[in-house]
Design a protein around this motif. Structure first.
Motif, PDB file in Angstrom:
ATOM      1  N   LEU A   1     112.989  24.595 111.045  1.00  0.00           N
ATOM      2  CA  LEU A   1     112.946  23.279 110.402  1.00  0.00           C
ATOM      3  C   LEU A   1     111.747  23.151 109.468  1.00  0.00           C
ATOM      4  CD1 LEU A   1     113.813  20.793 113.298  1.00  0.00           C
ATOM      5  CD2 LEU A   1     115.347  21.845 111.643  1.00  0.00           C
TER       6      LEU A   1
ATOM      7  N   TRP B   1     108.236  19.330 111.591  1.00  0.00           N
ATOM      8  CA  TRP B   1     108.139  19.197 113.044  1.00  0.00           C
ATOM      9  C   TRP B   1     107.559  17.856 113.450  1.00  0.00           C
ATOM     10  CZ3 TRP B   1     106.699  23.868 116.573  1.00  0.00           C
ATOM     11  CH2 TRP B   1     107.476  24.982 116.238  1.00  0.00           C
TER      12      TRP B   1
ATOM     13  N   ARG C   1     114.618  14.061 116.259  1.00  0.00           N
ATOM     14  CA  ARG C   1     114.819  14.943 115.106  1.00  0.00           C
ATOM     15  C   ARG C   1     115.660  14.248 114.045  1.00  0.00           C
ATOM     16  NH1 ARG C   1     117.901  17.910 112.097  1.00  0.00           N
ATOM     17  NH2 ARG C   1     119.605  16.705 112.991  1.00  0.00           N
TER      18      ARG C   1
ATOM     19  N   CYS D   1     113.424  21.187 117.873  1.00  0.00           N
ATOM     20  CA  CYS D   1     113.051  21.746 116.574  1.00  0.00           C
ATOM     21  C   CYS D   1     113.348  23.224 116.410  1.00  0.00           C
ATOM     22  CB  CYS D   1     111.584  21.478 116.242  1.00  0.00           C
ATOM     23  SG  CYS D   1     110.372  21.997 117.439  1.00  0.00           S
TER      24      CYS D   1
ATOM     25  N   ARG E   1     101.765  22.426 114.885  1.00  0.00           N
ATOM     26  CA  ARG E   1     102.838  23.120 114.160  1.00  0.00           C
ATOM     27  C   ARG E   1     102.358  24.467 113.635  1.00  0.00           C
ATOM     28  NH1 ARG E   1     104.510  24.196 109.068  1.00  0.00           N
ATOM     29  NH2 ARG E   1     106.760  24.256 108.689  1.00  0.00           N
TER      30      ARG E   1
END
Length: 388
Positions: free
Chosen positions: A281, A284, A166, A296, A337
């Protein structure tokens, strides 16, 4: 000859182990890297709802978990002071009939061990802490703290709330301390026999600003576990957890029902953990890197669905790679996502608000979900607004 891309999974927690197992089943050359020096049976409990048990079925460990875990007939919510029932959510046979799988509670370490054992042990590497990630467009180069370097075509960041992957995507940013802590303890159920009280298989005791969730973590009901949510303004310990005490627990739950007082009296060892979150977020995945689970969308554990979301993520990610074809991993990652953002964000929000099953409600949107059967949303039709 296997022409599927090589994949590195960073983190062998529940989400990483699920991803590794499902990828290896699907024929992807997959290595799993874990920073811990070895496997350990961490002392905590976990709920596995039918939505997760369907993934365990695909991995091949559903029957073992069914035999190992406790099968509560209900999730009870009770007033912390009076003991009055606030909700009775049917599980047990109802879950099997209406949601398509069991609802169990189990020791997290026992679940984790089963999941890790499904991995190709020759492709599982402990004591591997990532220190650098170089996505050069053609390959991803991973550097570890022990000085070794590995390459993979794709990298899955399943490395938790402080994810190195991340950070590579979004930069260094500390998670948000929620202002709440969780106390965790496992109690020998034998001790509870001295009390003329009803210790239910799955019950959450509530008051206005705190709670205690209690359940068995073994099918033979020898181990009873509690986890709390208690406000604490600051977390300045600099560690992931600290020891707590009976005295602190009595103070935190002063005035609570005699059943809760008995649990504290029987507590030999209790730890205290900060509850950390992140806002949904904006990203991703990027090029050959993709995130899942706490990397995430870390969340408070107040729905008992944090690990479930990581496991669902893993299953959906593999489904999307298979659906699109891993050669077009950009499209596969975006499809992933688009089919996880809304659900994970909604669970984050409900977990943050700590309202789940406090009163009577229908939990089918969580428990009835099947990550393998739910229709896939294309990226341009998915609703990617965070629930409000």
């Amino acid at each position: 000859m296997n022409d599927k891309p090589t994949i590195a999974v960073i983190g062998a927690g529940l989400g990483g182990a699920a991803a590794g197992a499902l990828l290896q089943q699907a024929g992807y050359p997959t290595k799993v890297y874990e920073q811990a020096p070895s496997f350990s049976r961490l002392g905590a409990g976990i709920h596995l709802g039918p939505n997760v048990m369907k993934v365990m079925r695909r991995i091949g460990i559903e029957d073992k978990l069914d035999a190992m875990g406790s099968h509560p007939d209900y999730w009870f919510s009770r007033n912390g002071m009076t003991g009055e029932y606030q909700s009775r959510i049917p599980l047990g046979e109802y879950a099997l009939e209406h949601y398509g799988a069991s609802y169990i509670t189990v020791h997290r370490g026992d679940l984790h061990e089963l999941m890790v054992d499904t991995l190709d042990q020759d492709q599982l590497f402990f004591d591997k802490r990532v220190t650098d990630v170089d996505d050069n467009g053609d390959k991803v180069r991973l550097t570890f703290a022990d000085g070794t370097v590995e390459e993979a075509d794709l990298v899955i960041g399943a490395d938790g709330v402080n994810s190195q992957i991340r950070e590579k995507l979004l930069g260094t940013e500390a998670p948000i301390y929620s202002g709440w802590v969780a106390h965790r303890a496992i109690i020998s159920a034998e001790k509870l026999k001295a009390y003329n009280l009803d210790f239910e298989a799955c019950v959450k005791w509530w008051s206005e600003d705190r709670h205690m969730m209690v359940y068995f973590v073994t099918g033979d009901e020898k181990e009873y576990y509690y986890v709390t949510g208690v406000p604490e303004p600051d977390w300045n310990h600099g560690t992931s957890f600290v020891d707590s005490s009976q005295e602190e627990m009595f103070e935190a739950f002063k005035g609570y029902h005699p059943t809760v007082q008995a649990l504290i009296e029987c507590t030999e060892s209790v730890t205290k953990w900060p509850l950390l979150e992140r806002n949904p977020l904006p990203l991703w995945h990027d090029n050959r890197l993709v995130l899942l689970g706490d990397a995430c969308h870390p969340m408070k554990p107040h729905m008992a669905q944090g690990a479930a979301m990581a496991i669902e993520d893993a299953a959906m990610l593999v489904r999307c790679l298979e659906e699109v074809g891993a050669d077009d991993y950009h499209a596969a990652f975006e499809l992933y996502r688009s089919n996880r953002f809304e659900r994970a964000s909604r669970v984050q929000k409900v977990s943050h608000d700590n309202t789940w099953l406090r009163e009577e409600e229908d939990p089918a949107w969580v428990f009835g979900y099947d990550v393998f059967e739910t229709p896939l949303k294309t990226p341009n039709t998915a609703n990617e607004e965070s629930p409000t």
